[in-house]
Motif scaffolding. Sequence first.
Motif, PDB file in Angstrom:
ATOM      1  N   LEU A 174       0.841  -1.200   0.000  1.00 52.64           N
ATOM      2  CA  LEU A 174       0.000   0.000   0.000  1.00 52.64           C
ATOM      3  C   LEU A 174       0.877   1.251   0.000  1.00 52.64           C
ATOM      4  O   LEU A 174       1.220   1.789   1.059  1.00 52.64           O
ATOM      5  N   LYS A 175       1.218   1.707  -1.195  1.00 53.66           N
ATOM      6  CA  LYS A 175       2.116   2.851  -1.322  1.00 53.66           C
ATOM      7  C   LYS A 175       1.409   4.180  -1.055  1.00 53.66           C
ATOM      8  O   LYS A 175       2.032   5.161  -0.654  1.00 53.66           O
ATOM      9  N   PHE A 176       0.080   4.197  -1.310  1.00 56.10           N
ATOM     10  CA  PHE A 176      -0.707   5.416  -1.092  1.00 56.10           C
ATOM     11  C   PHE A 176      -1.862   5.086  -0.155  1.00 56.10           C
ATOM     12  O   PHE A 176      -2.513   4.051  -0.304  1.00 56.10           O
ATOM     13  N   LEU A 177      -2.115   5.974   0.792  1.00 58.53           N
ATOM     14  CA  LEU A 177      -3.133   5.733   1.796  1.00 58.53           C
ATOM     15  C   LEU A 177      -4.208   6.811   1.737  1.00 58.53           C
ATOM     16  O   LEU A 177      -3.934   7.953   1.321  1.00 58.53           O
ATOM     17  N   PRO A 178      -5.424   6.494   2.138  1.00 58.79           N
ATOM     18  CA  PRO A 178      -6.486   7.504   2.169  1.00 58.79           C
ATOM     19  C   PRO A 178      -6.129   8.661   3.090  1.00 58.79           C
ATOM     20  O   PRO A 178      -5.468   8.473   4.119  1.00 58.79           O
ATOM     21  N   PHE A 179      -6.549   9.873   2.693  1.00 59.51           N
ATOM     22  CA  PHE A 179      -6.359  11.105   3.456  1.00 59.51           C
ATOM     23  C   PHE A 179      -4.880  11.473   3.614  1.00 59.51           C
ATOM     24  O   PHE A 179      -4.539  12.300   4.460  1.00 59.51           O
ATOM     25  N   ASN A 217      -9.452   5.590  -6.312  1.00 55.53           N
ATOM     26  CA  ASN A 217      -9.322   6.049  -4.939  1.00 55.53           C
ATOM     27  C   ASN A 217      -8.613   5.001  -4.080  1.00 55.53           C
ATOM     28  O   ASN A 217      -8.944   3.814  -4.153  1.00 55.53           O
ATOM     29  N   PRO A 218      -7.644   5.390  -3.252  1.00 53.40           N
ATOM     30  CA  PRO A 218      -6.906   4.407  -2.440  1.00 53.40           C
ATOM     31  C   PRO A 218      -7.772   3.725  -1.379  1.00 53.40           C
ATOM     32  O   PRO A 218      -7.354   2.708  -0.818  1.00 53.40           O
ATOM     33  N   ALA A 219      -8.959   4.275  -1.088  1.00 55.44           N
ATOM     34  CA  ALA A 219      -9.857   3.638  -0.121  1.00 55.44           C
ATOM     35  C   ALA A 219     -10.784   2.625  -0.781  1.00 55.44           C
ATOM     36  O   ALA A 219     -11.587   1.982  -0.091  1.00 55.44           O
ATOM     37  N   LEU A 220     -10.669   2.466  -2.093  1.00 56.73           N
ATOM     38  CA  LEU A 220     -11.582   1.587  -2.819  1.00 56.73           C
ATOM     39  C   LEU A 220     -11.527   0.122  -2.367  1.00 56.73           C
ATOM     40  O   LEU A 220     -12.535  -0.575  -2.454  1.00 56.73           O
ATOM     41  N   PRO A 221     -10.373  -0.397  -1.890  1.00 63.49           N
ATOM     42  CA  PRO A 221     -10.369  -1.785  -1.402  1.00 63.49           C
ATOM     43  C   PRO A 221     -11.428  -2.075  -0.340  1.00 63.49           C
ATOM     44  O   PRO A 221     -11.910  -3.205  -0.235  1.00 63.49           O
ATOM     45  N   LEU A 222     -11.812  -1.060   0.426  1.00 64.43           N
ATOM     46  CA  LEU A 222     -12.864  -1.260   1.422  1.00 64.43           C
ATOM     47  C   LEU A 222     -14.180  -1.667   0.765  1.00 64.43           C
ATOM     48  O   LEU A 222     -14.931  -2.489   1.300  1.00 64.43           O
ATOM     49  N   LEU A 223     -14.467  -1.100  -0.402  1.00 56.50           N
ATOM     50  CA  LEU A 223     -15.709  -1.428  -1.105  1.00 56.50           C
ATOM     51  C   LEU A 223     -15.564  -2.707  -1.915  1.00 56.50           C
ATOM     52  O   LEU A 223     -16.487  -3.518  -1.981  1.00 56.50           O
ATOM     53  N   ILE A 224     -14.400  -2.901  -2.535  1.00 53.29           N
ATOM     54  CA  ILE A 224     -14.201  -4.094  -3.365  1.00 53.29           C
ATOM     55  C   ILE A 224     -14.272  -5.360  -2.503  1.00 53.29           C
ATOM     56  O   ILE A 224     -14.784  -6.395  -2.943  1.00 53.29           O
ATOM     57  N   LEU A 225     -13.772  -5.269  -1.284  1.00 49.76           N
ATOM     58  CA  LEU A 225     -13.797  -6.416  -0.366  1.00 49.76           C
ATOM     59  C   LEU A 225     -14.716  -6.124   0.818  1.00 49.76           C
ATOM     60  O   LEU A 225     -14.465  -6.551   1.948  1.00 49.76           O
ATOM     61  N   SER A 268      -7.073  -9.969  -2.246  1.00 50.96           N
ATOM     62  CA  SER A 268      -6.542  -8.794  -1.545  1.00 50.96           C
ATOM     63  C   SER A 268      -5.267  -8.286  -2.217  1.00 50.96           C
ATOM     64  O   SER A 268      -5.064  -7.068  -2.347  1.00 50.96           O
ATOM     65  N   SER A 269      -4.409  -9.206  -2.668  1.00 48.08           N
ATOM     66  CA  SER A 269      -3.177  -8.799  -3.363  1.00 48.08           C
ATOM     67  C   SER A 269      -3.496  -8.138  -4.699  1.00 48.08           C
ATOM     68  O   SER A 269      -2.878  -7.126  -5.066  1.00 48.08           O
ATOM     69  N   PHE A 270      -4.453  -8.705  -5.437  1.00 49.61           N
ATOM     70  CA  PHE A 270      -4.873  -8.104  -6.707  1.00 49.61           C
ATOM     71  C   PHE A 270      -5.395  -6.686  -6.481  1.00 49.61           C
ATOM     72  O   PHE A 270      -5.135  -5.777  -7.279  1.00 49.61           O
ATOM     73  N   THR A 271      -6.133  -6.500  -5.392  1.00 46.23           N
ATOM     74  CA  THR A 271      -6.709  -5.183  -5.115  1.00 46.23           C
ATOM     75  C   THR A 271      -5.613  -4.151  -4.872  1.00 46.23           C
ATOM     76  O   THR A 271      -5.665  -3.018  -5.381  1.00 46.23           O
ATOM     77  N   LEU A 281     -18.098   5.237  -7.312  1.00 42.69           N
ATOM     78  CA  LEU A 281     -17.288   6.119  -6.458  1.00 42.69           C
ATOM     79  C   LEU A 281     -15.795   5.952  -6.705  1.00 42.69           C
ATOM     80  O   LEU A 281     -14.993   6.451  -5.916  1.00 42.69           O
ATOM     81  N   ARG A 282     -15.409   5.284  -7.792  1.00 46.95           N
ATOM     82  CA  ARG A 282     -14.004   4.935  -7.983  1.00 46.95           C
ATOM     83  C   ARG A 282     -13.092   6.148  -8.136  1.00 46.95           C
ATOM     84  O   ARG A 282     -11.886   6.053  -7.872  1.00 46.95           O
ATOM     85  N   TYR A 283     -13.640   7.297  -8.542  1.00 45.22           N
ATOM     86  CA  TYR A 283     -12.810   8.498  -8.700  1.00 45.22           C
ATOM     87  C   TYR A 283     -13.169   9.581  -7.679  1.00 45.22           C
ATOM     88  O   TYR A 283     -12.689  10.706  -7.779  1.00 45.22           O
ATOM     89  N   LYS A 284     -14.006   9.251  -6.707  1.00 43.94           N
ATOM     90  CA  LYS A 284     -14.449  10.239  -5.723  1.00 43.94           C
ATOM     91  C   LYS A 284     -13.383  10.427  -4.635  1.00 43.94           C
ATOM     92  O   LYS A 284     -12.380   9.729  -4.576  1.00 43.94           O
ATOM     93  N   SER A 285     -13.658  11.382  -3.742  1.00 44.26           N
ATOM     94  CA  SER A 285     -12.699  11.699  -2.684  1.00 44.26           C
ATOM     95  C   SER A 285     -12.675  10.603  -1.623  1.00 44.26           C
ATOM     96  O   SER A 285     -13.589   9.779  -1.526  1.00 44.26           O
ATOM     97  N   ASP A 286     -11.629  10.624  -0.805  1.00 41.50           N
ATOM     98  CA  ASP A 286     -11.481   9.632   0.255  1.00 41.50           C
ATOM     99  C   ASP A 286     -12.656   9.665   1.224  1.00 41.50           C
ATOM    100  O   ASP A 286     -13.167   8.614   1.642  1.00 41.50           O
ATOM    101  N   SER A 287     -13.080  10.863   1.596  1.00 42.57           N
ATOM    102  CA  SER A 287     -14.168  10.998   2.575  1.00 42.57           C
ATOM    103  C   SER A 287     -15.473  10.434   2.024  1.00 42.57           C
ATOM    104  O   SER A 287     -16.246   9.828   2.775  1.00 42.57           O
ATOM    105  N   VAL A 288     -15.738  10.618   0.727  1.00 43.51           N
ATOM    106  CA  VAL A 288     -16.970  10.097   0.122  1.00 43.51           C
ATOM    107  C   VAL A 288     -16.960   8.576   0.125  1.00 43.51           C
ATOM    108  O   VAL A 288     -17.947   7.930   0.494  1.00 43.51           O
ATOM    109  N   VAL A 289     -15.830   7.979  -0.300  1.00 47.52           N
ATOM    110  CA  VAL A 289     -15.730   6.515  -0.342  1.00 47.52           C
ATOM    111  C   VAL A 289     -15.870   5.921   1.055  1.00 47.52           C
ATOM    112  O   VAL A 289     -16.651   4.983   1.276  1.00 47.52           O
ATOM    113  N   LEU A 290     -15.112   6.455   2.008  1.00 47.98           N
ATOM    114  CA  LEU A 290     -15.170   5.936   3.369  1.00 47.98           C
ATOM    115  C   LEU A 290     -16.553   6.148   3.985  1.00 47.98           C
ATOM    116  O   LEU A 290     -17.096   5.257   4.653  1.00 47.98           O
TER     117      LEU A 290
END
Length: 541
Positions: free
Chosen positions: A115-120, A233-241, A218-221, A302-311
Amino acid sequence: MELFVSFILSSVISIALIPILIKSASVLNMVDEPDERKVHTKAIPRCGGLGLAIAALSVILWLLPFEGPIGRLLIGGGIIVLFGALDDILNLNYKWKFFGQFLAVFVMVSGGIYLKFLPFAGLDPAPLWIAYPLTVLFVVGVTNAVNLSDGLDGLAAGIMLMTVSAIAFYSALVDSSSLAIMALALAGGIVGFLRFNTHPAIVFMGDTGSQFIGFMASSFTIYLIVDVHQTLNPALPLLILGLPILDTLTVMVQRIRSGHSPFSPDKRHIHHRLLRLGFTHAEAVGAIYILQALFLLASFFLRYKSDSVVLGFYLSICFVILLFFYGAARLGWMLHPVQEPIERRRSFFRRFNWLYKFSKFYIEYSLAIFIGIMIFAMFGHAMMFTQLEMVFAIAFLCLFWFLNNPLKETLTRLSIYAAGVFSCLILNPSNGVDHWLVWGVDIFLAVLLIVVFLAVQVTRKTVFSLTTQDVLVGLFILSAMFLADIELLPRILFRLFCLGYAVEYLFHRKAKEYRPLKLLAMFSGVMILLIVLPGAVSAMK
């Protein structure tokens, strides 16, 4: 074409390998005995995950170079399979399970997948002292979440099939063939496994399968978000999984609050709670499929939305789900008891005595006509076959005639499904085919589906009935509505939908018949292989 080969070949290997493993389950000591925590009441082989994993890994190794991040990811997947198989055979202590999982994640992270980039955290890469632990926590957490959610027939496999299909779609959007090939290979292995795992299941995936698909998904995500499609969005794994994460977190919190270990076994999972609310086995699995589909649908919009919207959206869905269970428990609500369906023999259509025989005749010969049209359409390609390829085709057809009936049926099914996909590639306006012919084929298949529907109404439920796989099929068909920019996808899904139900209905009546149809289907299947494989091999060089 490689994507097509990846999915189909993995499905074929999985379907062919799992029956062999089932027969060897006792020798391998891979049998799941019933106990108070489990739903099944008799011993069932738990070797399906091994067949699934072998199918996916072998196809990926054949289609992609074993180097860089992909090579490390495959090694990690192999480690998971090794420790999972040992656990299924020897019932390892949980410490050995975690050791295998941490080792697999270490190999993956050393290949640059983390995870090179993190939400917020903006666009700057996260410090390694934060990125590495979070990666380990995420992958190990999801791996165990999928493992723990594997409590009903087809449950974990169906959820992960939707998840890796979404990953393949996001990869295809940016022309990342490598990740799409890996995701579709895993999807193909899962499809082959579901052939034997739909309720009532005759095989389980065991820890081998559940940990493998959890680790790979999880690795693919992570690979998708940080290396392939960095605009996501880097928070997208929360929705994908989404659902496995929610299920595991809520269960662990409840266990800790009650003074138990977060890893202690119990019946607090979402599927257990649905069963206590009066859901049948199939209804519980279908409901969970739909919930996971909601998470994936949200990830698409929501794949291109902000971190706060996705979370915020993820937490909102979780809140609604938990509120439902809380309200149901407080109010003592139960789903109405499932009413026995009206016996089909008393249905309106049953009054027409000729309909039962006519439907069987129409479905059989409609499939034969469709396959015949496909064979005729492929004759232009057939002129390019070498003499050696033609000898191979004839030899395979002769061998096919002497195969046992179950294997013959499986190969026939796959050949018809392959013909359905290939028909969209050949009978395409971009290839100079008239629009009226393309629409004519679609109308022909739509009429076939109507006849199948009528046939189901006049056939006893013990012969043919719908399953949780039909929920998956319906969700995939609906998802095509949102992917209409990929022109061929809706048509491919529609044709597979029509052909799939026609074939399944036909083979559930008297599978030992239909020899001309089986031979035609295998002939078309061999032709498709001879057309597709040389292209795939040349593309790898």
